[in-house]
Every structure is written in C-alpha cells, then in structure tokens.
Scaffold this active site. Structure first.
Site, PDB file in Angstrom:
ATOM      1  NE  ARG A 143      -3.195   1.408   9.344  1.00  0.00           N
ATOM      2  CZ  ARG A 143      -3.925   0.369   8.928  1.00  0.00           C
ATOM      3  NH1 ARG A 143      -4.651   0.471   7.835  1.00  0.00           N
ATOM      4  NH2 ARG A 143      -3.941  -0.759   9.607  1.00  0.00           N
ATOM      5  CB  CYS A 162     -15.461  -9.859   5.633  1.00  0.00           C
ATOM      6  SG  CYS A 162     -14.243  -8.652   6.192  1.00  0.00           S
ATOM      7  CB  CYS A 196     -13.814  -3.981   0.117  1.00  0.00           C
ATOM      8  SG  CYS A 196     -14.425  -5.667   0.237  1.00  0.00           S
ATOM      9  CE  LYS A 207      -8.424   2.647   8.776  1.00  0.00           C
ATOM     10  NZ  LYS A 207      -9.346   1.740   8.088  1.00  0.00           N
ATOM     11  CB  CYS A 214      -9.142  -9.583   1.054  1.00  0.00           C
ATOM     12  SG  CYS A 214      -9.438  -9.257   2.795  1.00  0.00           S
ATOM     13  NE  ARG A 233      -3.830  -0.382   2.370  1.00  0.00           N
ATOM     14  CZ  ARG A 233      -4.484  -0.841   3.447  1.00  0.00           C
ATOM     15  NH1 ARG A 233      -4.331  -0.250   4.622  1.00  0.00           N
ATOM     16  NH2 ARG A 233      -5.285  -1.886   3.355  1.00  0.00           N
ATOM     17  CB  CYS A 253     -12.366  -2.374   3.414  1.00  0.00           C
ATOM     18  SG  CYS A 253     -11.463  -3.362   4.627  1.00  0.00           S
ATOM     19  CE  LYS A 277      -7.127  -1.530  10.671  1.00  0.00           C
ATOM     20  NZ  LYS A 277      -7.925  -2.123   9.586  1.00  0.00           N
TER      21      LYS A 277
HETATM   22 FE1  SRM Z   1      -9.479  -2.381   5.267  1.00  0.00          FE
HETATM   23  C1  SRM Z   1      -8.204  -5.105   6.808  1.00  0.00           C
HETATM   24  C2  SRM Z   1      -8.377  -3.454   2.310  1.00  0.00           C
HETATM   25  C3  SRM Z   1     -10.088   0.679   3.974  1.00  0.00           C
HETATM   26  C4  SRM Z   1     -11.447  -1.659   7.960  1.00  0.00           C
HETATM   27  N1  SRM Z   1      -8.416  -3.982   4.681  1.00  0.00           N
HETATM   28  C5  SRM Z   1      -7.945  -4.976   5.484  1.00  0.00           C
HETATM   29  C6  SRM Z   1      -7.012  -5.908   4.707  1.00  0.00           C
HETATM   30  C7  SRM Z   1      -5.614  -5.408   4.846  1.00  0.00           C
HETATM   31  C8  SRM Z   1      -7.148  -7.409   5.024  1.00  0.00           C
HETATM   32  C9  SRM Z   1      -6.261  -8.005   6.065  1.00  0.00           C
HETATM   33  O1  SRM Z   1      -6.145  -7.460   7.183  1.00  0.00           O
HETATM   34  O2  SRM Z   1      -5.708  -9.061   5.781  1.00  0.00           O
HETATM   35  C10 SRM Z   1      -7.566  -5.667   3.263  1.00  0.00           C
HETATM   36  C11 SRM Z   1      -6.599  -5.929   2.114  1.00  0.00           C
HETATM   37  C12 SRM Z   1      -7.341  -6.507   0.959  1.00  0.00           C
HETATM   38  C13 SRM Z   1      -6.538  -6.623  -0.269  1.00  0.00           C
HETATM   39  O3  SRM Z   1      -6.345  -7.767  -0.748  1.00  0.00           O
HETATM   40  O4  SRM Z   1      -6.117  -5.614  -0.815  1.00  0.00           O
HETATM   41  C14 SRM Z   1      -8.136  -4.274   3.403  1.00  0.00           C
HETATM   42  N2  SRM Z   1      -9.157  -1.509   3.508  1.00  0.00           N
HETATM   43  C15 SRM Z   1      -8.792  -2.150   2.375  1.00  0.00           C
HETATM   44  C16 SRM Z   1      -8.915  -1.254   1.165  1.00  0.00           C
HETATM   45  C17 SRM Z   1      -7.863  -1.508   0.098  1.00  0.00           C
HETATM   46  C18 SRM Z   1     -10.324  -1.427   0.593  1.00  0.00           C
HETATM   47  C19 SRM Z   1     -10.580  -0.886  -0.781  1.00  0.00           C
HETATM   48  O5  SRM Z   1     -11.219  -1.622  -1.517  1.00  0.00           O
HETATM   49  O6  SRM Z   1     -10.196   0.228  -1.094  1.00  0.00           O
HETATM   50  C20 SRM Z   1      -8.837   0.116   1.853  1.00  0.00           C
HETATM   51  C21 SRM Z   1      -7.419   0.621   1.989  1.00  0.00           C
HETATM   52  C22 SRM Z   1      -7.376   1.935   2.696  1.00  0.00           C
HETATM   53  C23 SRM Z   1      -6.047   2.638   2.655  1.00  0.00           C
HETATM   54  O7  SRM Z   1      -5.631   3.014   1.573  1.00  0.00           O
HETATM   55  O8  SRM Z   1      -5.477   2.863   3.725  1.00  0.00           O
HETATM   56  C24 SRM Z   1      -9.394  -0.220   3.223  1.00  0.00           C
HETATM   57  N3  SRM Z   1     -10.497  -0.737   5.902  1.00  0.00           N
HETATM   58  C25 SRM Z   1     -10.728   0.380   5.159  1.00  0.00           C
HETATM   59  C26 SRM Z   1     -11.767   1.163   5.752  1.00  0.00           C
HETATM   60  C27 SRM Z   1     -12.358   2.449   5.194  1.00  0.00           C
HETATM   61  C28 SRM Z   1     -11.675   3.659   5.747  1.00  0.00           C
HETATM   62  O9  SRM Z   1     -10.649   3.554   6.424  1.00  0.00           O
HETATM   63  O10 SRM Z   1     -12.182   4.747   5.499  1.00  0.00           O
HETATM   64  C29 SRM Z   1     -12.176   0.480   6.897  1.00  0.00           C
HETATM   65  C30 SRM Z   1     -13.339   0.881   7.829  1.00  0.00           C
HETATM   66  C31 SRM Z   1     -13.041   2.029   8.707  1.00  0.00           C
HETATM   67  C32 SRM Z   1     -12.443   1.570   9.984  1.00  0.00           C
HETATM   68  O11 SRM Z   1     -11.234   1.344  10.022  1.00  0.00           O
HETATM   69  O12 SRM Z   1     -13.182   1.392  10.950  1.00  0.00           O
HETATM   70  C33 SRM Z   1     -11.358  -0.707   6.978  1.00  0.00           C
HETATM   71  N4  SRM Z   1      -9.737  -3.202   7.105  1.00  0.00           N
HETATM   72  C34 SRM Z   1     -10.642  -2.792   8.033  1.00  0.00           C
HETATM   73  C35 SRM Z   1     -10.651  -3.722   9.127  1.00  0.00           C
HETATM   74  C36 SRM Z   1     -11.539  -3.642  10.400  1.00  0.00           C
HETATM   75  C37 SRM Z   1     -10.910  -2.847  11.475  1.00  0.00           C
HETATM   76  C38 SRM Z   1     -11.698  -2.897  12.744  1.00  0.00           C
HETATM   77  O13 SRM Z   1     -11.967  -1.871  13.326  1.00  0.00           O
HETATM   78  O14 SRM Z   1     -12.035  -3.983  13.203  1.00  0.00           O
HETATM   79  C39 SRM Z   1      -9.714  -4.726   8.802  1.00  0.00           C
HETATM   80  C40 SRM Z   1      -9.343  -5.967   9.643  1.00  0.00           C
HETATM   81  C41 SRM Z   1      -8.365  -5.657  10.705  1.00  0.00           C
HETATM   82  O15 SRM Z   1      -7.805  -4.579  10.807  1.00  0.00           O
HETATM   83  O16 SRM Z   1      -8.136  -6.579  11.487  1.00  0.00           O
HETATM   84  C42 SRM Z   1      -9.172  -4.373   7.515  1.00  0.00           C
HETATM   85 FE1  SF4 Z   2     -11.163  -7.830   2.919  1.00  0.00          FE
HETATM   86 FE2  SF4 Z   2     -13.287  -7.573   4.462  1.00  0.00          FE
HETATM   87 FE3  SF4 Z   2     -11.810  -5.449   3.899  1.00  0.00          FE
HETATM   88 FE4  SF4 Z   2     -13.291  -6.499   2.024  1.00  0.00          FE
HETATM   89  S1  SF4 Z   2     -14.056  -5.587   3.927  1.00  0.00           S
HETATM   90  S2  SF4 Z   2     -11.119  -5.898   1.801  1.00  0.00           S
HETATM   91  S3  SF4 Z   2     -13.231  -8.644   2.484  1.00  0.00           S
HETATM   92  S4  SF4 Z   2     -11.152  -7.170   5.075  1.00  0.00           S
END
Ligand code: SRM
Ligand code: SF4
Length: 575
Positions: free
Chosen positions: A151, A485, A440, A221, A446, A82, A489, A219
């Site tokens: 982030r 899931c 996402c 944000k 993922c 990233r 994201c 994390k």
């Molecule tokens: Fe996310 C984990 C992709 C924005 C909440 N997110 C992941 C991971 C890294 C999976 C992993 O932990 O193994 C995903 C990688 C997938 C892949 O194959 O690329 C992933 N998140 C993404 C992205 C790429 C989604 C997208 O389609 O654009 C976004 C990258 C953002 C960036 O550039 O920094 C992304 N993730 C978000 C957002 C939206 C936001 O931040 O505005 C959220 C919800 C907001 C929040 O954080 O509450 C988000 N991602 C999560 C979570 C749940 C965190 C939690 O509070 O429980 C995880 C899982 C974790 O952290 O354990 C996660």
């Molecule tokens: Fe992966 Fe769940 Fe985030 Fe989609 S919402 S990128 S399935 S961790």
C-alpha cells in the site's frame, strides 16, 4: 522467479479470494464489462474484490440503508476511491484537481487518511472511469491504494526539514515505485490503454515480477520514520524503516518487521502486534530488503484464512529467527546489527517550521482528516485559495493533518493572510488532547463499522475538554484515538487512550499505549456508552494531574498507577 506463490508452502485449501485473483488474469476479471452495466449501481462480488487493487471499494450509504430497504430499493451503492502518493506529497495543481473532482464526482469532501492518502466518497459507478482518468491526468494514481499488494508507503512528511528528511523521502518514493504492480490491467480498464494480455498462461515473471499471478495473501504496509518523530507509527507497519542519522548524515535504516493493528473482538487468535527491530541496512540496500521481505510474505503468508494472512502472523507462527535466516538467504547478505535510535512522539508538530533550505512549512490541524466547508468554517475553500497561489507543495501527515509545505519567504505573508482570512488553524486554541486525536471514517460509508467514529469523536472531546481544563491538563499532550471497529484504521491500539467500536453507541475503552507509538494499550472497560466513558475517564485524569511524575506520559502513568497492565507484545493483548 519461480511461480512459487502458486505453490505456497501452505497446503491448506486456498480462500475464495485466492481463486478470484488467480482467475482474474492479472486483475482484469470482468471489470471492464461490469462497469458498463446500466441496470445496477453495484458490481458483482468477484469484481468488487478486484476493484480494491484498482483503489476503489463498493459501499452503500448506511444512513439510508433501512429506509431504502423499506421502500424495496437497492442500497444506495457508491464507491470510495483512494488516491495515493508516497509520503503524502502533492503539488498545488494536484490539490486543485482533487478538490475539483471531489465536488464534481464525489460527495464534495476530501478525506485525508491515516496513511497519507486521499479518499473520495460517494462516487457512483458510472462516474468511476472518468474520475480515475482525471486522477491519472494529474499524475496521481489509485492503483494499489487497496488490495493484496504493498500500500501507500508512509514517510515523515517534512522532506525539507533537513537534507536527510529529503533523502529519506526519495527512498520512500523509490521503494513505493519498485513495489508497484506492473499489470497493464489498470491502463486497459481505466485509461483505455491497449489490451496487451489475454492469456492466463503468460509468464508471471514478465507480468508481475514481484507479486506473481495471485499477488500477496493480504495487504502489506511499509512506513519510514525519521527519529525522534515516530509519526508514521513504524511499529504498526508490516515492514518499517527507522532512519539512522549520524553527524547530520543518513547512514541507513534499522529494519522492523511484523507490526499490524487489525483484530476481531473476542478472538484471541487475532491480535494487534508491534513490529520488532531486526537489524540495519544501508540506504542502497533498502529496496532489496523491501522486495525480499515482500516475496517471503508472498510465499509463506497464509492463503487459506484471510484473518490470519497478515505478515505479523507469518512471523509469529514461524519465529523471528526463521524470518531473519530466510531474508539473509534471499538477500545473499546479512543485515548489520541495529543501531541506537530514540523516538519521543508519534503525533504531528503544528504551526510554522523553517526548513534547511530556507523554506517554510505550516502544519494545519484538520479534525479527523475531513476537508469540507461548513457554515462558519470554509476549510475547503480556504485550502483551494491557498493552492491557487502556493508555489510549494502540500503534504498529508500520518495523523490526518495537512502541511502547507515549501513556502517561499516571499509567499509566506500571502499564505498567512489566507490562513487568517479563512480561520485555518494550527489547533493552538484546542486542547492538546484534541490536537493528538485521530478517528477512522466509520459510518456512514464504511461497511465494517460497528459504531460511529469520525462523526462522534469531536463530540466526545467536547465533553472531555472541560475535564481537562478543570484538571489543568489542557496543554498536556495525550494521544487519543477512536475507531468504529477493531480493524484499527486509526491505529487505536497504540494510543494512550482509545475507544474501539462494539455496537452503536458502545465502545471498548483501552488505556496505556506508549506516547511514542512503541507500546500497545490494554482493555480497561468493555462495551461502554458515553456516560460511562466520561465517568471512567474523569478520576483517572484527575489522578494523573495530581500524581504524575516529571514528564511522565499518561500512557505510562496508567500502568504505574495500576489501571492496566503493560502489554509487551500482541500475544498479551487479550490476556
Ligand atoms: Fe483501514 C478496511 C479505511 C488505514 C486496517 N479501512 C478498511 C475499509 C476499506 C473498510 C472495508 O474493508 O470495507 C475502510 C474504508 C472506510 C471508508 O468508508 O472510507 C478503511 N483504513 C481506512 C482509512 C481511510 C482510515 C482513516 O480514517 O484514515 C485509512 C486509509 C489508509 C490509506 O490511505 O491507505 C486506513 N486500515 C488503516 C490502518 C492504519 C495504517 O495502515 O497505518 C490499519 C491498521 C494497520 C494494519 O493494517 O494492520 C487498517 N482497514 C484495516 C483492516 C484490518 C486489516 C487486518 O489486518 O485485519 C481492514 C479490514 C480488512 O482489510 O479486511 C480495513
Ligand atoms: Fe471502518 Fe473499522 Fe476501519 Fe473504522 S476501523 S474505517 S470502522 S474498517
């Protein structure tokens, strides 16, 4: 600074990740050695935890998992990288570099994310170092793109829309720089920087003045919105700032705290939450507010249960008044009363816009942020050709789209010709629902995906589109989001219509989010497949078309019509 994050007020035993961080010597761990191991394409779990802080996740191609397993091969390990830039602003040379390394080291595609970053997928372990070096040569970074730190700082991506937008972007970049980790580990491991630190005993204040040796519990944000656009989804951020503009000037920011999306299906102790507005600060105070808020979460966030370690739970458990007092104490002054503001949407505005400095910006529709060449749509090539002649910048939007920004009047014609030649689009021929859609990444990369998302939402929309046309709703702006899931994201919990993956081909369907990203949605149907999704949605769309009130948004209508109850805050989400 005291070493207070080693002595968290939380007396429960620390999670294993806390131990990994503590032992890592400011994010070094065994990474440098691990990367050299020629035997396996994977890295050990401890190092994988640390890799996240360096901007990379180990993954495996899930499409190949079963077959490789049958053949007794190790999974097809690969790494996601990233790359972040505050507010998603990059130059044409930086774009060209991302394009080149995507072809050379990754899977030949670029993914624009929901936080205005780039993702590359499919980088193998032995190419990681070279890839990260080349990212840094282009003056971009992967450090802190993931991990228990602040982030990518999000910001309305139109710096030149007005002078105020430009000023807000500058503040976003400053907040981002201020909260960057200071460890030299990144330089040592990836950029062959000189090794400067060997001792765990070294002074935390010197190494990481804000984070200390164990960084944050989870994390963190930050996003900055410029009303009336809430494109950054400020209420989904741990810490948000809403620009207050009076008489054309930036007066300061309303401060919001405690938003977040992630939850676990069926576990009411986890829930999405909308942030609360707690006051107002001047522009000069924004860095202090950000730093002190981060240190409060550092000291009080839950370090024993990671599922409960996000800032939203710290605030909900201790109360907003506790937080405001703690913040005032650390700042040595109090926030002023919040000022009035108004958001009217959280999506992007497409097509050409002229900025205050006379330059032009073109927002392109990029379906789910994926940039690749397909047989009849050479999106990646088209953007590469534009980058070769473009003298302005590119801006990644919070909705996975892309702005060709700061185009001179002289250049505009040439860029327009390239846009036409490659059939790049502002999405005008799509339904407004599709233009307001996000999904996402999910499968195949993922590791947490329970169902498809990016690969499936376009197909589902193909089936919803004819219903919209039949109901006369093709131009009605309705926000729809999907994730594989419940981690959220693509911020689906704020969409008017959302699908959150439960199992292959099965989704929970949610309705009733606020059009401006200001209200969570509510579960409408559980664990349904495509047929039931379409059967459920059709009568509601027709009902909406027939009985909506003047300018009533779909999310408001489904509540008024009784399909779902209004959710006022996250604790009501599961009830
Ligand atoms: Fe996310 C984990 C992709 C924005 C909440 N997110 C992941 C991971 C890294 C999976 C992993 O932990 O193994 C995903 C990688 C997938 C892949 O194959 O690329 C992933 N998140 C993404 C992205 C790429 C989604 C997208 O389609 O654009 C976004 C990258 C953002 C960036 O550039 O920094 C992304 N993730 C978000 C957002 C939206 C936001 O931040 O505005 C959220 C919800 C907001 C929040 O954080 O509450 C988000 N991602 C999560 C979570 C749940 C965190 C939690 O509070 O429980 C995880 C899982 C974790 O952290 O354990 C996660
Ligand atoms: Fe992966 Fe769940 Fe985030 Fe989609 S919402 S990128 S399935 S961790």
């Amino acid at each position: 600074m005291s070493d207070n994050n080693l002595l968290s007020p939380n007396s429960a035993p620390h999670s294993d990740v806390e131990d990994i961080k503590r032992r890592s010597n400011y994010l070094r761990g065994g990474l440098a050695e691990t990367l050299k191991d020629p035997i396996t394409g994977s890295i050990p779990e401890d190092d994988n935890r640390l890799m996240k802080f360096h901007g990379s996740y180990m993954q495996d191609d899930r499409d190949l998992r079963n077959e490789r397993n049958k053949q007794k091969l190790e999974p097809a390990y690969q790494f996601m990288l990233r790359v972040r830039a505050a507010g998603g602003v990059v130059t044409p040379p930086q774009w060209l570099m991302m394009d080149r390394i995507a072809q050379q080291y990754a899977n030949g595609t670029i993914r624009l994310t929901t936080r205005q970053s780039f993702q590359l997928h499919g980088v193998i372990k032995w190419n990681l170092k070279q890839t990260i070096q080349e990212v840094n040569e282009a003056l971009l970074s992967t450090l802190a793109a993931c991990g228990d730190v602040n982030r990518n700082v999000m910001c309305n991506p139109n710096p030149d829309q007005s002078e105020v937008h430009a000023e807000v972007y500058e503040w976003a970049a400053r907040v981002s720089n201020h909260l960057d980790p200071r460890t030299r580990a990144y330089h040592e491991i990836w950029l062959d920087g000189e090794k400067v630190l060997d001792s765990l005993e070294s002074d935390a204040a010197e190494q990481e003045p804000i984070y200390g040796p164990v960084y944050l519990p989870r994390k963190f944000k930050i996003g900055i919105a410029v009303p009336p656009s809430n494109d950054v989804d400020v209420f989904a951020q741990d810490l948000g700032f809403i620009a207050i503009i009076e008489e054309g000037r930036l007066k300061g920011f309303n401060v919001t705290v405690g938003g977040g999306m992630g939850m676990t299906h069926g576990d009411p102790k986890t829930y999405p939450q909308v942030a609360q507005v707690i006051g107002f600060c001047t522009p000069e105070q924004i860095i202090d507010v950000a730093e002190k808020t981060v240190t409060i979460q550092r000291d009080y966030g839950d370090r024993s249960v990671r599922k409960h370690a996000r800032f939203k739970y710290t605030i909900d458990d201790r109360g907003i008044d506790w937080f405001i007092n703690e913040l005032s104490e650390r700042l040595g002054w109090k926030l002023e009363e919040a000022r009035s503001y108004h958001f009217d949407h959280n999506g992007d505005r497409y097509g050409w816009v002229k900025g205050s400095n006379g330059k032009w910006h073109f927002t392109l529709f990029i379906q789910n942020g994926r940039i690749r060449d397909e047989d009849h749509y050479l999106l990646m090539t088209g953007l590469r050709e534009i980058a070769k002649v473009h003298t302005g910048d590119f801006r990644l939007t919070p909705n996975q789209n892309l702005i060709i920004g700061s185009v001179n009047s002289q250049n505009k014609k040439e860029i327009e010709e390239l846009i036409n030649e490659y059939g790049l689009t502002d999405g005008i021929h799509h339904t407004a629902l599709r233009r307001n859609s996000m999904a996402c990444v999910a499968l195949p990369t993922c590791g947490l995906a329970m169902a498809e998302s990016e690969r499936y939402l376009p197909t589902l929309l193909d089936k919803i589109d004819p219903m919209l046309v039949e109901a006369g709703l093709q131009d009605e702006e309705i926000v729809i989001r999907m994730t594989g899931c419940p981690n959220g994201c693509a911020r689906p919990m704020l969409a008017e219509i959302a699908f959150i993956g439960k199992a292959p081909g099965k989704y929970n369907m949610y309705l009733g989010g606020g059009f401006a990203g200001n209200r969570l949605n509510k579960l409408y149907k559980e664990n349904i497949g495509e047929e039931e999704i379409l059967e459920s949605l059709q009568p509601i769309l027709f009902h909406y078309a027939k009985e909506r009130q003047d300018s009533e948004h779909f999310g408001d209508f489904v509540i008024r019509a009784g399909y779902v109850k209004e959710v006022r805050n996250g604790q009501e989400f599961h009830s």
